[in-house]
Design a protein around this motif. Structure first.
Motif, PDB file in Angstrom:
ATOM      1  N   ILE A   1      73.098  63.990  74.237  1.00 49.04           N
ATOM      2  CA  ILE A   1      72.689  63.040  75.257  1.00 49.04           C
ATOM      3  C   ILE A   1      71.204  62.768  75.048  1.00 49.04           C
ATOM      4  CG2 ILE A   1      72.627  62.517  77.702  1.00 49.04           C
ATOM      5  CD1 ILE A   1      75.445  63.097  76.589  1.00 49.04           C
ATOM      6  N   ARG A   2      70.829  61.487  74.929  1.00 48.67           N
ATOM      7  CA  ARG A   2      69.435  61.133  74.700  1.00 48.67           C
ATOM      8  C   ARG A   2      69.004  60.013  75.628  1.00 48.67           C
ATOM      9  NH1 ARG A   2      68.711  61.341  68.091  1.00 48.67           N
ATOM     10  NH2 ARG A   2      68.986  63.605  67.887  1.00 48.67           N
ATOM     11  N   ILE A   3      67.720  60.051  75.989  1.00 53.53           N
ATOM     12  CA  ILE A   3      67.119  59.034  76.853  1.00 53.53           C
ATOM     13  C   ILE A   3      66.305  58.080  75.992  1.00 53.53           C
ATOM     14  CG2 ILE A   3      65.519  58.630  78.765  1.00 53.53           C
ATOM     15  CD1 ILE A   3      66.266  61.432  79.786  1.00 53.53           C
ATOM     16  N   ASN A   4      66.597  56.772  76.110  1.00 49.50           N
ATOM     17  CA  ASN A   4      65.935  55.745  75.291  1.00 49.50           C
ATOM     18  C   ASN A   4      65.901  56.147  73.811  1.00 49.50           C
ATOM     19  OD1 ASN A   4      65.451  53.966  77.368  1.00 49.50           O
ATOM     20  ND2 ASN A   4      63.349  54.623  77.715  1.00 49.50           N
TER      21      ASN A   4
ATOM     22  N   ASP B   1      68.564  54.298  84.351  1.00 52.08           N
ATOM     23  CA  ASP B   1      67.854  54.970  85.425  1.00 52.08           C
ATOM     24  C   ASP B   1      66.464  54.354  85.572  1.00 52.08           C
ATOM     25  OD1 ASP B   1      67.674  56.751  87.507  1.00 52.08           O
ATOM     26  OD2 ASP B   1      66.965  58.425  86.286  1.00 52.08           O
ATOM     27  N   GLU B   2      65.910  54.416  86.781  1.00 51.89           N
ATOM     28  CA  GLU B   2      64.587  53.870  87.053  1.00 51.89           C
ATOM     29  C   GLU B   2      63.702  54.956  87.638  1.00 51.89           C
ATOM     30  OE1 GLU B   2      65.084  49.244  88.152  1.00 51.89           O
ATOM     31  OE2 GLU B   2      65.966  50.618  89.605  1.00 51.89           O
ATOM     32  N   LEU B   3      62.387  54.706  87.602  1.00 49.39           N
ATOM     33  CA  LEU B   3      61.430  55.609  88.215  1.00 49.39           C
ATOM     34  C   LEU B   3      61.029  55.057  89.577  1.00 49.39           C
ATOM     35  CD1 LEU B   3      59.177  56.416  85.125  1.00 49.39           C
ATOM     36  CD2 LEU B   3      60.882  57.910  86.181  1.00 49.39           C
ATOM     37  N   LEU B   4      61.042  55.912  90.573  1.00 51.02           N
ATOM     38  CA  LEU B   4      60.709  55.519  91.941  1.00 51.02           C
ATOM     39  C   LEU B   4      59.484  56.284  92.418  1.00 51.02           C
ATOM     40  CD1 LEU B   4      64.279  55.717  93.574  1.00 51.02           C
ATOM     41  CD2 LEU B   4      63.278  53.837  92.251  1.00 51.02           C
ATOM     42  N   VAL B   5      58.625  55.603  93.173  1.00 46.85           N
ATOM     43  CA  VAL B   5      57.532  56.293  93.845  1.00 46.85           C
ATOM     44  C   VAL B   5      58.056  56.768  95.197  1.00 46.85           C
ATOM     45  CG1 VAL B   5      55.219  56.109  94.822  1.00 46.85           C
ATOM     46  CG2 VAL B   5      55.769  54.919  92.695  1.00 46.85           C
ATOM     47  N   VAL B   6      57.954  58.080  95.424  1.00 51.45           N
ATOM     48  CA  VAL B   6      58.481  58.670  96.655  1.00 51.45           C
ATOM     49  C   VAL B   6      57.433  59.588  97.261  1.00 51.45           C
ATOM     50  CG1 VAL B   6      60.894  58.523  95.939  1.00 51.45           C
ATOM     51  CG2 VAL B   6      59.548  60.557  95.348  1.00 51.45           C
ATOM     52  N   ALA B   7      57.590  59.865  98.554  1.00 53.53           N
ATOM     53  CA  ALA B   7      56.678  60.767  99.262  1.00 53.53           C
ATOM     54  C   ALA B   7      57.411  61.345 100.463  1.00 53.53           C
ATOM     55  CB  ALA B   7      55.421  60.023  99.708  1.00 53.53           C
ATOM     56  N   HIS B   8      56.803  62.338 101.077  1.00 55.59           N
ATOM     57  CA  HIS B   8      57.376  62.911 102.300  1.00 55.59           C
ATOM     58  C   HIS B   8      57.365  61.837 103.394  1.00 55.59           C
ATOM     59  CE1 HIS B   8      57.803  65.443 105.875  1.00 55.59           C
ATOM     60  NE2 HIS B   8      58.322  66.355 105.058  1.00 55.59           N
TER      61      HIS B   8
ATOM     62  N   PRO C   1      64.214  49.678  83.137  1.00 63.20           N
ATOM     63  CA  PRO C   1      64.920  50.947  83.325  1.00 63.20           C
ATOM     64  C   PRO C   1      65.081  51.690  82.001  1.00 63.20           C
ATOM     65  CG  PRO C   1      66.056  49.148  84.449  1.00 63.20           C
ATOM     66  CD  PRO C   1      65.001  48.516  83.588  1.00 63.20           C
ATOM     67  N   VAL C   2      65.183  53.006  82.090  1.00 60.70           N
ATOM     68  CA  VAL C   2      65.463  53.801  80.900  1.00 60.70           C
ATOM     69  C   VAL C   2      66.967  53.797  80.663  1.00 60.70           C
ATOM     70  CG1 VAL C   2      63.436  55.257  81.212  1.00 60.70           C
ATOM     71  CG2 VAL C   2      65.624  55.975  82.196  1.00 60.70           C
TER      72      VAL C   2
END
Length: 297
Positions: free
Chosen positions: A142-145, A160-167, A260-261
């Motif tokens: 299994i490989r990413i990009n 898959d995507e990258l999200l900015v998250v916080a408490h 997205p990756v």
């Protein structure tokens, strides 16, 4: 010439040792050693020079390997092709997967597969090194990009995507005319993140955030735990955090503006896609049906 002994010799020669050949094939090391010795005796020549910690092919062994490894592989694949259509998944299946993806998803995937196909002995290895399916004895990696590689074939099963998250208790900053270069935010980042990093994100409109590291960690799993504990915001894969967002444990601030990756399942292009590999890929794909992140209202 004994074809099984010849196949065992080529296996040892290809992997550079009896131990590595044994691990790659599942055949006992003692059996491989005995079969190669029998082949040497039948031919009347030494094919392998054995040392205490290593081995090397003799000139005769190298010549035999070069002239027979291709035809032997063709014979094995021809035999598999004959029974491929009607075969039942069985035998040993080794899969290499990136550490984060393995920890987040492949324990559950492995359990589903083991329940559905009890005749397959599945082994999933979590590792971030770039493995060679043939050299390292894997049926699937299994490989990413992944970079294009003519030696490997396969299919993409997830974006898959990258999200900015916080408490949720952390106030989300808002850009203004006084912040043309972006808003500074307390952030949890990877250890090697450059100091001039910016997060360009899509939300209600395009924004720029400038992470101000309050904590550097070497693992995204640690980063998620730190964000859940309120340390700061972070840029993390949606696969890792979207359940936390849905449950209200994390607040969604935006999506990374980059494409997205792609996550692919790959195998050696010289191998046929056997029944056990096809069955595993089906389980993997059914584990990610139409996986699209929907930002909370």
């Amino acid at each position: 010439m004994d074809l099984q002994a010849l196949a065992d010799f080529n296996l040892v020669a290809a992997h550079g040792g009896f131990g590595r050949a044994s691990r790659a094939s599942g055949r006992a090391k003692a059996t491989l050693s005995r079969r190669v010795a029998e082949l040497e005796q039948s031919l009347g020549v030494r094919l392998i020079e054995r040392g205490s910690h290593s081995l090397r092919l003799t000139d005769e062994g190298r010549a035999l390997h070069e002239r027979t490894s291709g035809p032997m592989s063709d014979i094995a694949e021809a035999g598999e092709a004959v029974v491929l259509g009607a075969s039942t998944p069985r035998g040993r299946l080794r899969v290499s997967a990136p550490v984060l993806l393995a920890h987040v998803a492949f324990g559950r995937i492995g359990a589903r597969f083991a329940h559905a196909y009890p005749d397959v002995q599945l082994e999933i290895v979590a590792e971030d090194r770039l493995v060679d399916p043939v050299e390292d004895g894997y049926d699937l990696v299994i490989r990413i990009n992944p970079s294009p590689d003519e030696r490997l074939v396969g299919r993409r099963f997830l974006n898959d995507e990258l999200l900015v998250v916080a408490h949720p208790d952390r106030q989300r900053p808002t850009a203004s005319a006084h912040d043309p270069d972006g808003v500074s935010v307390d952030a949890v980042v990877m250890s090697l993140t450059p100091p001039d990093t910016v997060w360009r994100i899509r939300h209600e409109h395009d924004e720029v955030l400038r992470p101000r590291p309050v904590l550097r960690l070497s693992s995204m799993l640690m980063m998620r735990d730190a964000v859940l504990a309120g340390a700061g915001a972070a840029l993390l894969p949606k696969l890792l955090v979207d359940d936390d967002i849905a449950a209200g444990r994390l607040a969604y601030w935006g999506t990374d503006a980059r494409p997205p990756v792609e996550i692919w399942a790959l195998q050696s292009s010289r191998r046929l896609v056997g029944a056990k590999v096809r069955a595993f890929l089906d389980v993997v794909e059914h584990s990610f049906p139409n996986r699209v992140f929907v930002p909370p209202a």
